[in-house]
Design a protein around this motif. Structure first.
Motif, PDB file in Angstrom:
ATOM      1  N   ASP A  58       0.834  -1.216   0.000  1.00 50.51           N
ATOM      2  CA  ASP A  58       0.000   0.000   0.000  1.00 50.51           C
ATOM      3  C   ASP A  58       0.861   1.255   0.000  1.00 50.51           C
ATOM      4  O   ASP A  58       0.517   2.254  -0.631  1.00 50.51           O
ATOM      5  CB  ASP A  58      -0.937   0.025   1.218  1.00 50.51           C
ATOM      6  N   CYS A  59       1.944   1.215   0.745  1.00 43.51           N
ATOM      7  CA  CYS A  59       2.800   2.402   0.831  1.00 43.51           C
ATOM      8  C   CYS A  59       4.071   2.283   0.001  1.00 43.51           C
ATOM      9  O   CYS A  59       4.541   3.262  -0.548  1.00 43.51           O
ATOM     10  CB  CYS A  59       3.192   2.655   2.285  1.00 43.51           C
ATOM     11  N   HIS A  60       4.659   1.091  -0.044  1.00 42.47           N
ATOM     12  CA  HIS A  60       5.992   0.964  -0.662  1.00 42.47           C
ATOM     13  C   HIS A  60       5.937   0.681  -2.162  1.00 42.47           C
ATOM     14  O   HIS A  60       6.982   0.633  -2.806  1.00 42.47           O
ATOM     15  CB  HIS A  60       6.806  -0.129   0.049  1.00 42.47           C
ATOM     16  N   THR A  61       4.730   0.449  -2.727  1.00 38.96           N
ATOM     17  CA  THR A  61       4.617   0.190  -4.173  1.00 38.96           C
ATOM     18  C   THR A  61       3.925   1.376  -4.835  1.00 38.96           C
ATOM     19  O   THR A  61       2.796   1.711  -4.463  1.00 38.96           O
ATOM     20  CB  THR A  61       3.824  -1.113  -4.421  1.00 38.96           C
ATOM     21  N   PRO A  62       4.572   2.017  -5.801  1.00 43.64           N
ATOM     22  CA  PRO A  62       3.977   3.206  -6.423  1.00 43.64           C
ATOM     23  C   PRO A  62       2.589   2.920  -7.007  1.00 43.64           C
ATOM     24  O   PRO A  62       2.421   1.941  -7.736  1.00 43.64           O
ATOM     25  CB  PRO A  62       4.962   3.566  -7.545  1.00 43.64           C
ATOM     26  N   GLY A  63       1.607   3.742  -6.632  1.00 42.93           N
ATOM     27  CA  GLY A  63       0.259   3.666  -7.207  1.00 42.93           C
ATOM     28  C   GLY A  63      -0.568   2.465  -6.791  1.00 42.93           C
ATOM     29  O   GLY A  63      -1.656   2.251  -7.329  1.00 42.93           O
ATOM     30  N   TYR A  64      -0.104   1.666  -5.844  1.00 47.01           N
ATOM     31  CA  TYR A  64      -0.758   0.380  -5.526  1.00 47.01           C
ATOM     32  C   TYR A  64      -2.216   0.548  -5.085  1.00 47.01           C
ATOM     33  O   TYR A  64      -3.098  -0.115  -5.610  1.00 47.01           O
ATOM     34  CB  TYR A  64       0.039  -0.344  -4.442  1.00 47.01           C
ATOM     35  N   ALA A  65      -2.444   1.445  -4.115  1.00 43.98           N
ATOM     36  CA  ALA A  65      -3.817   1.598  -3.601  1.00 43.98           C
ATOM     37  C   ALA A  65      -4.712   2.235  -4.671  1.00 43.98           C
ATOM     38  O   ALA A  65      -5.867   1.838  -4.850  1.00 43.98           O
ATOM     39  CB  ALA A  65      -3.811   2.438  -2.328  1.00 43.98           C
ATOM     40  N   MET A  66      -4.164   3.204  -5.390  1.00 47.94           N
ATOM     41  CA  MET A  66      -4.941   3.910  -6.422  1.00 47.94           C
ATOM     42  C   MET A  66      -5.361   2.966  -7.538  1.00 47.94           C
ATOM     43  O   MET A  66      -6.416   3.124  -8.150  1.00 47.94           O
ATOM     44  CB  MET A  66      -4.127   5.064  -7.017  1.00 47.94           C
ATOM     45  N   LYS A  67      -4.534   1.963  -7.830  1.00 45.14           N
ATOM     46  CA  LYS A  67      -4.846   1.013  -8.904  1.00 45.14           C
ATOM     47  C   LYS A  67      -5.487  -0.252  -8.353  1.00 45.14           C
ATOM     48  O   LYS A  67      -5.464  -1.300  -9.011  1.00 45.14           O
ATOM     49  CB  LYS A  67      -3.567   0.665  -9.666  1.00 45.14           C
ATOM     50  N   ALA A  68      -6.018  -0.167  -7.152  1.00 47.97           N
ATOM     51  CA  ALA A  68      -6.681  -1.313  -6.506  1.00 47.97           C
ATOM     52  C   ALA A  68      -5.795  -2.566  -6.541  1.00 47.97           C
ATOM     53  O   ALA A  68      -6.271  -3.678  -6.769  1.00 47.97           O
ATOM     54  CB  ALA A  68      -8.031  -1.580  -7.170  1.00 47.97           C
ATOM     55  N   GLY A  69      -4.508  -2.360  -6.326  1.00 45.60           N
ATOM     56  CA  GLY A  69      -3.592  -3.494  -6.237  1.00 45.60           C
ATOM     57  C   GLY A  69      -3.171  -4.071  -7.579  1.00 45.60           C
ATOM     58  O   GLY A  69      -2.425  -5.052  -7.628  1.00 45.60           O
ATOM     59  N   LYS A  70      -3.625  -3.460  -8.680  1.00 45.91           N
ATOM     60  CA  LYS A  70      -3.296  -4.024 -10.001  1.00 45.91           C
ATOM     61  C   LYS A  70      -1.983  -3.447 -10.517  1.00 45.91           C
ATOM     62  O   LYS A  70      -1.954  -2.689 -11.482  1.00 45.91           O
ATOM     63  CB  LYS A  70      -4.434  -3.760 -10.989  1.00 45.91           C
ATOM     64  N   VAL A  71      -0.921  -3.782  -9.827  1.00 45.19           N
ATOM     65  CA  VAL A  71       0.429  -3.361 -10.225  1.00 45.19           C
ATOM     66  C   VAL A  71       1.227  -4.641 -10.445  1.00 45.19           C
ATOM     67  O   VAL A  71       1.160  -5.548  -9.608  1.00 45.19           O
ATOM     68  CB  VAL A  71       1.084  -2.508  -9.105  1.00 45.19           C
ATOM     69  N   PRO A  72       1.929  -4.762 -11.580  1.00 42.91           N
ATOM     70  CA  PRO A  72       2.682  -5.998 -11.818  1.00 42.91           C
ATOM     71  C   PRO A  72       3.694  -6.254 -10.695  1.00 42.91           C
ATOM     72  O   PRO A  72       4.308  -5.318 -10.189  1.00 42.91           O
ATOM     73  CB  PRO A  72       3.406  -5.751 -13.144  1.00 42.91           C
ATOM     74  N   GLU A  73       3.835  -7.504 -10.344  1.00 46.43           N
ATOM     75  CA  GLU A  73       4.686  -7.887  -9.220  1.00 46.43           C
ATOM     76  C   GLU A  73       6.129  -7.384  -9.371  1.00 46.43           C
ATOM     77  O   GLU A  73       6.788  -7.077  -8.382  1.00 46.43           O
ATOM     78  CB  GLU A  73       4.662  -9.409  -9.135  1.00 46.43           C
TER      79      GLU A  73
END
Ligand code: HEC
Length: 173
Positions: A58-73
């Protein structure tokens, strides 16, 4: 950075080449993994799960919360350019892919059990984590490998951040 990635790749190639022929033959034959590899796989899977559900992303991955967790691993835990500004100054969620990959496993567990950081990092939650869970997170981050660039450095109170920052209210006077 590129150098260390290179070194890591080179090391992986050397290891693969050095693997005993019997191991490679077993893999070729499609046999089950060794018990050690299966255990390691379980740690990595648990680490992936913990990073997803305990908030690190949520905090350490850019845009994670805004993209509802849809950030490539591959982009997970690479640190945030968005600052958190309050009475503690301005903090940035660190690039854990760099900091944790530069640490040994036991060093990480010791660090996680004792570290303190500025808000909003929930460092006290790391103190409460089971060692086996900390180990799983470490092995997952190790499995992802180093990536990205360091997050901006902490700014003391009174310094104005150059980039965007979430402003917290100052404490009442
Ligand atoms: C609410 C946001 C938030 C959450 C959730 C969060 N962090 Fe952080 N984290 C931060 C911030 C901001 C910093 C930088 C603090 C500072 O500069 O003192 C930080 C710093 C750290 C550091 C120290 C810096 C470094 O490079 O090693 C570690 C380790 C860390 N976090 C691990 C984690 C882990 C593991 C999780 C999940 C269990 C997690 N964090 C969850 C915001 C967060």
């Amino acid at each position: 950075m590129f150098n260390s990635i290179h070194t890591a790749c080179a090391a992986a190639v050397v290891l693969a080449l050095a693997a005993p022929a019997t191991v490679l033959a077993a893999q070729d034959a499609g046999h089950a993994q060794s018990p050690g590899a299966a255990k390691q796989g379980k740690y990595i899977e648990r680490g992936r799960y913990l990073v997803r559900i305990t908030g690190c992303n949520d905090c350490h991955t850019p845009g994670y919360a805004m993209k509802a967790g849809k950030v490539p691993e591959k982009d997970w835990l690479t640190g945030e350019q968005l600052g958190w500004r309050g009475p503690w100054g301005t903090t940035y969620a660190a690039n854990l892919r760099l900091s944790m990959n530069a640490m040994g496993e036991e060093d990480w567990i010791k660090t996680a059990k004792t570290m303190q950081a500025r808000p909003p990092m929930p460092w006290f939650a790391l103190h409460d984590m089971e060692k086996e869970d900390l180990r799983a997170i470490y092995r997952f981050v190790k499995h992802l490998g180093p990536a990205g660039k360091p997050a901006p450095a902490w700014l003391p109170p009174g310094s104005v951040p150059a980039g965007p920052a979430i402003q917290f209210p100052m404490p009442p006077k």
